[in-house]
Design a protein around this motif. Sequence first.
Motif, PDB file in Angstrom:
ATOM      1  N   TYR A 457      37.359  17.555 -43.742  1.00 33.62           N
ATOM      2  CA  TYR A 457      36.907  16.719 -42.635  1.00 33.62           C
ATOM      3  C   TYR A 457      35.501  16.264 -42.956  1.00 33.62           C
ATOM      4  O   TYR A 457      34.705  17.014 -43.507  1.00 33.62           O
ATOM      5  N   GLY A 458      35.173  15.053 -42.584  1.00 33.81           N
ATOM      6  CA  GLY A 458      33.795  14.609 -42.775  1.00 33.81           C
ATOM      7  C   GLY A 458      33.540  13.299 -42.072  1.00 33.81           C
ATOM      8  O   GLY A 458      34.422  12.438 -41.978  1.00 33.81           O
ATOM      9  N   SER A 459      32.330  13.145 -41.570  1.00 35.29           N
ATOM     10  CA  SER A 459      31.884  11.900 -40.962  1.00 35.29           C
ATOM     11  C   SER A 459      30.633  11.439 -41.688  1.00 35.29           C
ATOM     12  O   SER A 459      29.651  12.188 -41.788  1.00 35.29           O
ATOM     13  N   VAL A 460      30.687  10.212 -42.185  1.00 33.53           N
ATOM     14  CA  VAL A 460      29.547   9.609 -42.877  1.00 33.53           C
ATOM     15  C   VAL A 460      29.256   8.305 -42.150  1.00 33.53           C
ATOM     16  O   VAL A 460      29.988   7.323 -42.303  1.00 33.53           O
ATOM     17  N   ALA A 461      28.210   8.287 -41.332  1.00 30.26           N
ATOM     18  CA  ALA A 461      27.995   7.151 -40.439  1.00 30.26           C
ATOM     19  C   ALA A 461      26.522   6.772 -40.404  1.00 30.26           C
ATOM     20  O   ALA A 461      25.644   7.633 -40.294  1.00 30.26           O
ATOM     21  N   GLY A 462      26.277   5.473 -40.484  1.00 33.63           N
ATOM     22  CA  GLY A 462      24.932   4.963 -40.250  1.00 33.63           C
ATOM     23  C   GLY A 462      23.923   5.368 -41.297  1.00 33.63           C
ATOM     24  O   GLY A 462      22.764   5.624 -40.974  1.00 33.63           O
ATOM     25  N   ASN A 463      24.329   5.418 -42.560  1.00 33.27           N
ATOM     26  CA  ASN A 463      23.425   5.756 -43.655  1.00 33.27           C
ATOM     27  C   ASN A 463      23.126   4.516 -44.497  1.00 33.27           C
ATOM     28  O   ASN A 463      23.885   3.545 -44.489  1.00 33.27           O
ATOM     29  N   LEU A 464      22.041   4.578 -45.243  1.00 38.90           N
ATOM     30  CA  LEU A 464      21.720   3.568 -46.246  1.00 38.90           C
ATOM     31  C   LEU A 464      21.914   4.178 -47.619  1.00 38.90           C
ATOM     32  O   LEU A 464      21.316   5.217 -47.931  1.00 38.90           O
ATOM     33  N   MET A 465      22.753   3.547 -48.445  1.00 37.82           N
ATOM     34  CA  MET A 465      23.000   3.991 -49.813  1.00 37.82           C
ATOM     35  C   MET A 465      22.684   2.819 -50.725  1.00 37.82           C
ATOM     36  O   MET A 465      23.483   1.892 -50.850  1.00 37.82           O
ATOM     37  N   ALA A 466      21.513   2.844 -51.329  1.00 41.73           N
ATOM     38  CA  ALA A 466      21.043   1.657 -52.042  1.00 41.73           C
ATOM     39  C   ALA A 466      20.399   2.040 -53.367  1.00 41.73           C
ATOM     40  O   ALA A 466      19.680   3.029 -53.458  1.00 41.73           O
ATOM     41  N   ARG A 467      20.696   1.239 -54.375  1.00 38.42           N
ATOM     42  CA  ARG A 467      20.012   1.310 -55.660  1.00 38.42           C
ATOM     43  C   ARG A 467      20.154   2.670 -56.337  1.00 38.42           C
ATOM     44  O   ARG A 467      19.246   3.158 -56.996  1.00 38.42           O
ATOM     45  N   ASN A 468      21.311   3.297 -56.163  1.00 37.30           N
ATOM     46  CA  ASN A 468      21.645   4.457 -56.970  1.00 37.30           C
ATOM     47  C   ASN A 468      22.248   3.976 -58.289  1.00 37.30           C
ATOM     48  O   ASN A 468      22.959   2.971 -58.333  1.00 37.30           O
ATOM     49  N   SER A 469      21.975   4.679 -59.365  1.00 34.15           N
ATOM     50  CA  SER A 469      22.313   4.156 -60.688  1.00 34.15           C
ATOM     51  C   SER A 469      23.802   3.976 -60.894  1.00 34.15           C
ATOM     52  O   SER A 469      24.233   3.015 -61.542  1.00 34.15           O
ATOM     53  N   GLU A 470      24.618   4.887 -60.366  1.00 36.13           N
ATOM     54  CA  GLU A 470      26.073   4.743 -60.534  1.00 36.13           C
ATOM     55  C   GLU A 470      26.756   4.418 -59.217  1.00 36.13           C
ATOM     56  O   GLU A 470      27.240   3.321 -59.032  1.00 36.13           O
ATOM     57  N   THR A 471      26.805   5.361 -58.282  1.00 33.36           N
ATOM     58  CA  THR A 471      27.533   5.107 -57.043  1.00 33.36           C
ATOM     59  C   THR A 471      26.685   5.466 -55.833  1.00 33.36           C
ATOM     60  O   THR A 471      25.884   6.403 -55.866  1.00 33.36           O
ATOM     61  N   GLY A 472      26.920   4.700 -54.760  1.00 30.58           N
ATOM     62  CA  GLY A 472      26.292   5.059 -53.497  1.00 30.58           C
ATOM     63  C   GLY A 472      26.932   6.297 -52.906  1.00 30.58           C
ATOM     64  O   GLY A 472      26.253   7.237 -52.504  1.00 30.58           O
ATOM     65  N   MET A 473      28.273   6.300 -52.872  1.00 32.24           N
ATOM     66  CA  MET A 473      29.018   7.444 -52.343  1.00 32.24           C
ATOM     67  C   MET A 473      30.294   7.607 -53.141  1.00 32.24           C
ATOM     68  O   MET A 473      30.994   6.636 -53.423  1.00 32.24           O
ATOM     69  N   SER A 474      30.619   8.849 -53.491  1.00 31.73           N
ATOM     70  CA  SER A 474      31.876   9.121 -54.182  1.00 31.73           C
ATOM     71  C   SER A 474      32.586  10.276 -53.502  1.00 31.73           C
ATOM     72  O   SER A 474      31.958  11.232 -53.049  1.00 31.73           O
ATOM     73  N   VAL A 475      33.902  10.147 -53.412  1.00 31.15           N
ATOM     74  CA  VAL A 475      34.741  11.193 -52.839  1.00 31.15           C
ATOM     75  C   VAL A 475      35.802  11.541 -53.857  1.00 31.15           C
ATOM     76  O   VAL A 475      36.500  10.652 -54.365  1.00 31.15           O
TER      77      VAL A 475
END
Length: 834
Positions: A457-475
């Motif tokens: 279970y997980g909630s990912v809400a209202g975040n800024l994911m910017a200018r990361n070298s590979e991925t902003g978010m990975s699951v």
Amino acid sequence: MNTSLPFAYRILVFLLGPFFLLPCTTQGAVLLTDTVWEGEVLVEENILIPEGVTLTVKEGAVIRVIPADNTRTDPEYMSSLTEITVRGALNVEGTGEAPVEFRLNSGTPGETQWAGIIVHGGALRMRSCTVRDAETGVWALGGTVQLQGVTLTANHYGLVVHNKETTVILADSRITGNDYGVLTLNGAAVVPDSGTAVSGNGKEDFLSPTVGTAELSRPGLEEPVGTGKVREVGDEVIQGDVVWQGRLRVNGLVRVPAGSRLIILPGTVVEFGKKDSNGDGIGENGLMLQGVLLAKGTAREPILFRSGEAVRRMGDWDAVNIINSDGARNLIEYCRFEDAYRGLHFHFANVLVRHGVFRNNYRGVQFQESSVELGHNLFRDNISAIQARDSQITFRDNQVFDNIFGANFFRAHLAVEGNRFAGNLDFGLKVREGYPSITGNVFDHNRFGLMFSDTTYGSVAGNLMARNSETGMSVRTGINLEITDNFVQANGVSGISLREAAALVRGNHIAEQGERGVGVVSFQGQITGNSFSANRLYAIAAEDGADVAAPGNWYDGADMAQALFDKSDDPGRGRIDYAPVAENAPPIAWPLENVPVDVRWRGGVTVAGQVAVPKGVTLAVAPGATVYFAKGAGMAIQGRLLALGGRERRIRFTAAEGGEQEAWGEILLEYAEGSRLSNCDVEFATWGIHSHFTAMPVIGCTFRNNGGGLRFRSGPLLIKNSLFQDNDIGIRAYLGRAEIQGNIITGNNKGIFVREQGGGLTIRENNIFNNRDYNIWVGDFNREDIQAAGNWWGTDDPVETIFDARREPGIGMVLFEPPLPRALDISIEDSEQP
């Protein structure tokens, strides 16, 4: 293992008991003396080559690795997979006739990997060698790497190099058959010689994402004085309540048993001598509490725990250990932990840690089976910022900067709110299993921003994911995930990567990724209501044979055949069911109170409150975008605002609700040098643009139905080819300098209001007419004449439309002679924009 082999080695370390009972420094194989491997070598545990030690691998050796993917907690190691880490020297002496091979042990399941060879400040010299089956064949985090006649193959990454200070020499080598060949990050450069081939890798041969560098302030920290004579403390047991203050040197293990309290007063300095009885380079002195620790410093008088050595180094002392102390809460405020193996280490404890600083530690904080609140702390320049498991955790308003690994949480009930994870060489935040809620955080300039695995279970809400070298978010392997209302922008490869995941991906702003917006493998769920724009290769990529449900997304007018990668491009891929496509950009709420990194707003963006753009940050607004402001909302720009609309794709700043004056606040610019507005429409504001001490062009813009269109102090401003209509005040100048040229100013109560010192204004070649009170109103405090020749004032006598010294002696005159006889043909656009 074939024990009959004459040169067979078996590397195996047995744990010496529950690691929470005594301070623990190593659980893997740390080579304490120079070592030689030859023949068959079976590696079952991590291998660490510390500084000053050399491991030599002889020609013909075969190093077989038994993989492990566990929840290893030892801070000196770099991966949960089996690794060989080089902080000293690793010399591999293969030959053409007898090469060396590093590989998985035979019989290992196909998708299993080992970590690879990790160079962390040491020296790797490899000759005639193959490295295969690893997550990363060679991962260089610093130091020197010399590869001659080396083959890196069948790895996820062949060679990964961080930082321009890392030296890599490639000669006569082959990097082939990996997913990625050579990945360079943070300014690193790899130049193979003519005899080296980097080719035939599945996804990319060379990958060098360019995302810039995080601008992270280094706060000035008060240095505790620790006055008085230095008190020497050895191995001892504290009974009852004991107070520490001043300056102490700890040359042993200090124990605080259950029922006792150690109270440390503000300004105290606790320094630890280095004791290294087993020669592994890690100190053993520290504190061991089963009672309660009350260490409450202040901002002006923090408490400092650090090495007492003349040359302080990471790992000089063990930790402040808090064990079986889950009754009364341990309080740690305004404390600094430096040079430790683990700064804070606790188990079965109730702990509050606020306003702390953790620097130059192997690991800043480590704990398990505890109830922990961490707030307003800085984790910086550690190998690992924080690692925790099986706990109730609130992690709020912390800064996790410039570590190798950020925060790593396993099987936790976890609330992560309002933090910034920036500049970490690997991940910013990693969550495995557990029940995470990730809200209102910033992930920028890490290699990976946010990583989920095995999460139910997980909630990912209202975040800024910017200018990361590979991925902003990975699951990787997760179900019941909700990924909503995030801004995911300008990451080097992918914005969001979903593998074996069941998730709802909704209402996200996904733009300007280096390759793909969302990449999916074995995905179940729905991707809907998102805003996709300007992702270099694809908005959505199906990377296996499963179909993908993706209705109702907005693609910024892109050709759908180009925006998606699916069965129509490769028969082996699944089909992306994208219909219907949203005709208009959904308004995505900006999730933060500030804009911490350079971003570009595209499509529709809603501003719910006051949003600040600090100095050094650029907020760009893309052509065609609409920014919706809630009641009373606005922006304060001290960095730079670039709102450059196109002639056919104008930018709109408007109210989220209501269509009347003063439905929202203002865009305030203060010392916002380099800002520009072109082809923008500003409406329904209290003040559309409010500029202080900012040199700025405003060209081709419209200001309509505002309390005031544009007000400014100082400048200089260039206000050109713009329309000011149906405002209470069109333009308001106070102590200002501006060139006001080629504008239409009409239908306002006051066209231009000059409050004071209008001598810096030049008003020419405008159509200024039919403003209800006056075309120009000169304020009571303005004593200077205003240059306003060469404008058209409508059909009335200009004198009748101007309030100046002709009506109120003592104030300045508007020098309008000669007026123009007819209206100018003025185009409301910045023709220099496309």
